[in-house]
Structure formats: structure tokens, C-alpha cells
Scaffold this active site. Structure first.
Site, PDB file in Angstrom:
ATOM      1  N   ALA A  31      12.657   3.598 -24.030  1.00 43.19           N
ATOM      2  CA  ALA A  31      11.178   3.339 -24.203  1.00 43.19           C
ATOM      3  C   ALA A  31      11.208   2.063 -25.240  1.00 43.19           C
ATOM      4  CB  ALA A  31      10.561   4.283 -24.880  1.00 43.19           C
ATOM      5  N   LEU A  32      11.756   1.067 -24.764  1.00 40.19           N
ATOM      6  CA  LEU A  32      12.024  -0.222 -25.573  1.00 40.19           C
ATOM      7  C   LEU A  32      10.839  -0.864 -25.979  1.00 40.19           C
ATOM      8  CD1 LEU A  32      15.162  -1.686 -23.974  1.00 40.19           C
ATOM      9  CD2 LEU A  32      14.873   0.071 -25.944  1.00 40.19           C
ATOM     10  N   GLY A  35      10.587  -4.444 -31.116  1.00 33.23           N
ATOM     11  CA  GLY A  35      11.363  -4.057 -32.123  1.00 33.23           C
ATOM     12  C   GLY A  35      12.803  -4.181 -31.798  1.00 33.23           C
ATOM     13  N   HIS A  36      13.182  -3.156 -30.572  1.00 29.23           N
ATOM     14  CA  HIS A  36      14.365  -3.401 -30.122  1.00 29.23           C
ATOM     15  C   HIS A  36      14.768  -4.616 -29.341  1.00 29.23           C
ATOM     16  CE1 HIS A  36      12.871   0.942 -28.918  1.00 29.23           C
ATOM     17  NE2 HIS A  36      14.309   1.015 -29.514  1.00 29.23           N
ATOM     18  N   ASP A 149      13.814   3.223 -39.384  1.00 29.66           N
ATOM     19  CA  ASP A 149      14.432   4.333 -39.555  1.00 29.66           C
ATOM     20  C   ASP A 149      15.517   4.089 -40.745  1.00 29.66           C
ATOM     21  OD1 ASP A 149      13.599   6.001 -37.474  1.00 29.66           O
ATOM     22  OD2 ASP A 149      14.385   4.193 -36.030  1.00 29.66           O
ATOM     23  N   GLN A 152      18.302   6.356 -41.521  1.00 28.05           N
ATOM     24  CA  GLN A 152      19.336   6.728 -40.566  1.00 28.05           C
ATOM     25  C   GLN A 152      20.181   5.507 -40.802  1.00 28.05           C
ATOM     26  OE1 GLN A 152      18.369   7.274 -36.213  1.00 28.05           O
ATOM     27  NE2 GLN A 152      18.535   4.864 -35.954  1.00 28.05           N
ATOM     28  N   SER A 184       7.369   1.573 -32.537  1.00 28.45           N
ATOM     29  CA  SER A 184       8.266   2.834 -32.149  1.00 28.45           C
ATOM     30  C   SER A 184       7.859   3.342 -31.108  1.00 28.45           C
ATOM     31  CB  SER A 184       7.748   3.986 -33.292  1.00 28.45           C
ATOM     32  OG  SER A 184       8.273   5.140 -32.886  1.00 28.45           O
TER      33      SER A 184
HETATM   34  O1  PAF Z   1      17.291   5.297 -33.425  1.00 27.37           O
HETATM   35  C1  PAF Z   1      17.557   5.657 -32.551  1.00 27.37           C
HETATM   36  O2  PAF Z   1      17.207   5.284 -31.383  1.00 27.37           O
HETATM   37  C2  PAF Z   1      18.499   6.810 -32.312  1.00 27.37           C
HETATM   38  O3  PAF Z   1      18.582   7.552 -33.424  1.00 27.37           O
HETATM   39  C3  PAF Z   1      20.116   6.106 -32.145  1.00 27.37           C
HETATM   40  C4  PAF Z   1      20.525   5.517 -33.172  1.00 27.37           C
HETATM   41  C5  PAF Z   1      20.141   5.332 -30.929  1.00 27.37           C
HETATM   42  C6  PAF Z   1      20.859   7.534 -31.967  1.00 27.37           C
HETATM   43  O4  PAF Z   1      20.571   8.171 -30.819  1.00 27.37           O
END
Ligand code: PAF
Length: 252
Positions: A31-32, A35-36, A149, A152, A184
Site C-alpha cells: 500500500a505504498l 513516503g515509501h 514510526d 519502530q 501512511s
Molecule cells: O513499517 C512497516 O511497514 C513494517 O512495520 C515493517 C518495518 C515493514 C515490518 O513489517
């Protein structure tokens, strides 16, 4: 872009086709969005080869309905990855990633219990386990993670150091819509009325008010906040709008 489905196939390719080239890696759950793509552009710029993965990791969803609802847009993702010059896309299946049935896990026993960890039991264990597996598979020089994140990112960086994983973990700034909403994959799931309200989360975080006041303000607006808290020189918030849980953070 070469799409690689099995982990064994990737391991062969990693040896035969990537030798002598630096690798930049962006793990995703698909679901890019822009940001990606900014992470992939950077991976492309700073390395000889750019590798992405799309794997909706069941182990990091504490709520099975959330896993079911998570947006899946693979054909659009492939086009987007191609548009920024991604060299390899890894598309592992759950049995590929968890041949052990998720009996072996990576956990952290301090910071992972705070903020999102306090509200999503098992979430960071699932994230750290899958990221360890992906980093071991890809053996990239650099891996890129968005600061949206931030907790994370911090845990993954700590884990890579703790386990002597040779990949450099690089934080990248959050990309935002013009109205301040952090980009997101979950934004795709917002109902129209909630989409209009969602930017108020970032606006509230940037105000001079204290966390408790911000939490009250968000409640009054119609959010269901999990937390608004200051940690590690940043202010963090997570709040639900309908079924969609949004997170954001800003430097203090
Ligand atoms: O941030 C995300 O999309 C996920 O938590 C990751 C780092 C790809 C791990 O599944």
C-alpha cells in the site's frame, strides 16, 4: 525490476547478481505512498542496487480484523517501485518467512513496552522478528525506515546493534500531505469525514499545550486517543478515528 517470490531464490540471486555492489533495502507492507518512494529514491541514490520487500506481516498485528482490513494494492505498488528504479522486489509468503511457525522470536524488554507497545501487545515482537529475518536475508549495506514510526525505527536500530547485524539503519523524515497529515498506508482506510479530521492530530501535536491537554483536545474533536506522550526528545501520539489507528510524532 525483478520480482523474487521465494527466499531460496533470493538467496541464490543475492550471491550471483549482487556481488560487488552495495545494497539499499526498504522493507514495507505494501500500500505504498510517496513516503515509501522517498525511502526508495534514497536507497537508489546511496547504493549500487535498491531492494524493496512487500510482506504484510501477520505476526505484528495484535488484532486479526486489523490484519484483514490492511490495504493490499500490489499492482499499483509494483508500478510505483518501478518508477523509482527499484532493482529487486521481494515478495515472500508467510510460510517463507515463518518456516518455524513463529516459534522463534526477537523481543525487546524495555522501550518496546511503551507507547504503541503498551497498546498493541506483541506488535514490536512481530516487527523485530520479521525485520531480523529480512535483514538476514537481504544482507543490505543500508536499510531505510520512516520517522513516522519513530519508536519502530529506534527499536530496529537498537536491535541491529544488539545483534551485530551489519546493516546500517537509517532514519528518513516523515512525508506529509499539504495539510500536515503524516503519509501512511492506513490513510487509505479513512472514511471521508475522518479524512478531513485526521490532520488535526498533527496540528494538536505541534501546539504548545501539554500532552494531557492535547489528549483532551483530540477527544473533544472526535478522536479516541491511545496516548499523547513525550519521550526521547519527541512528542508522540496515537489515536483512533473510527476503525483506523493513526500515529504521529514531532521533535520537541
Ligand atoms: O513499517 C512497516 O511497514 C513494517 O512495520 C515493517 C518495518 C515493514 C515490518 O513489517
Amino acid at each position: 525490476m525483478e520480482i523474487v517470490k521465494g527466499t531460496k531464490k533470493w538467496m541464490k540471486l543475492r550471491t550471483s547478481r549482487c556481488a560487488g555492489k552495495s545494497l539499499g533495502f526498504v522493507p514495507t507492507m505494501g500500500a505504498l505512498h510517496a513516503g515509501h518512494l522517498s525511502l526508495l529514491r534514497r536507497a537508489r541514490r546511496e547504493n549500487g542496487l535498491a531492494v524493496a520487500s512487500v510482506f504484510v506481516n501477520p505476526a505484528q498485528f495484535n488484532d486479526p480484523r486489523d490484519l484483514q482490513r490492511y490495504p493490499r494494492t500490489l499492482s499499483a505498488d509494483i508500478k510505483m517501485l518501478e518508477s523509482v528504479g527499484t532493482d529487486f522486489l521481494l515478495l515472500p509468503s508467510a510460510p517463507d518467512m515463518y518456516p518455524d511457525g513463529y516459534t522463534y522470536r526477537v523481543s525487546e524488554t524495555s522501550d518496546s513496552r511503551e507507547l504503541c507497545g503498551a497498546h498493541r501487545p506483541g506488535h514490536f515482537e512481530g516487527v523485530l522478528t520479521v525485520v531480523t529475518k529480512l535483514l538476514n536475508l537481504v544482507r543490505a549495506d543500508r536499510a531505510y525506515f520512516g520517522e513516522k514510526d519513530f519508536q519502530q525505527f529506534r527499536l530496529i536500530k537498537g536491535m541491529a546493534e544488539a545483534f551485530f547485524i551489519g546493516t546500517k539503519i537509517i532514519p528518513c523524515p516523515t512525508l506529509r500531505e499539504a495539510n500536515g497529515l503524516a503519509m501512511s498506508s492506513r490513510n487509505l482506510l479513512l472514511e471521508p469525514a475522518h479524512r478531513a479530521l485526521a490532520p488535526a492530530l498533527n496540528k494538536a501535536l505541534r501546539s504548545k499545550a501539554r500532552p494531557a491537554e492535547i489528549k483532551n483536545r483530540l477527544e473533544a474533536l472526535g478522536f479516541e486517543p491511545d496516548y499523547v506522550e513525550d519521550r526521547w526528545g519527541r512528542r508522540f501520539a496515537a489515536a483512533k478515528l473510527g476503525k483506523v489507528r493513526l500515529i504521529d510524532n514531532v521533535p520537541l
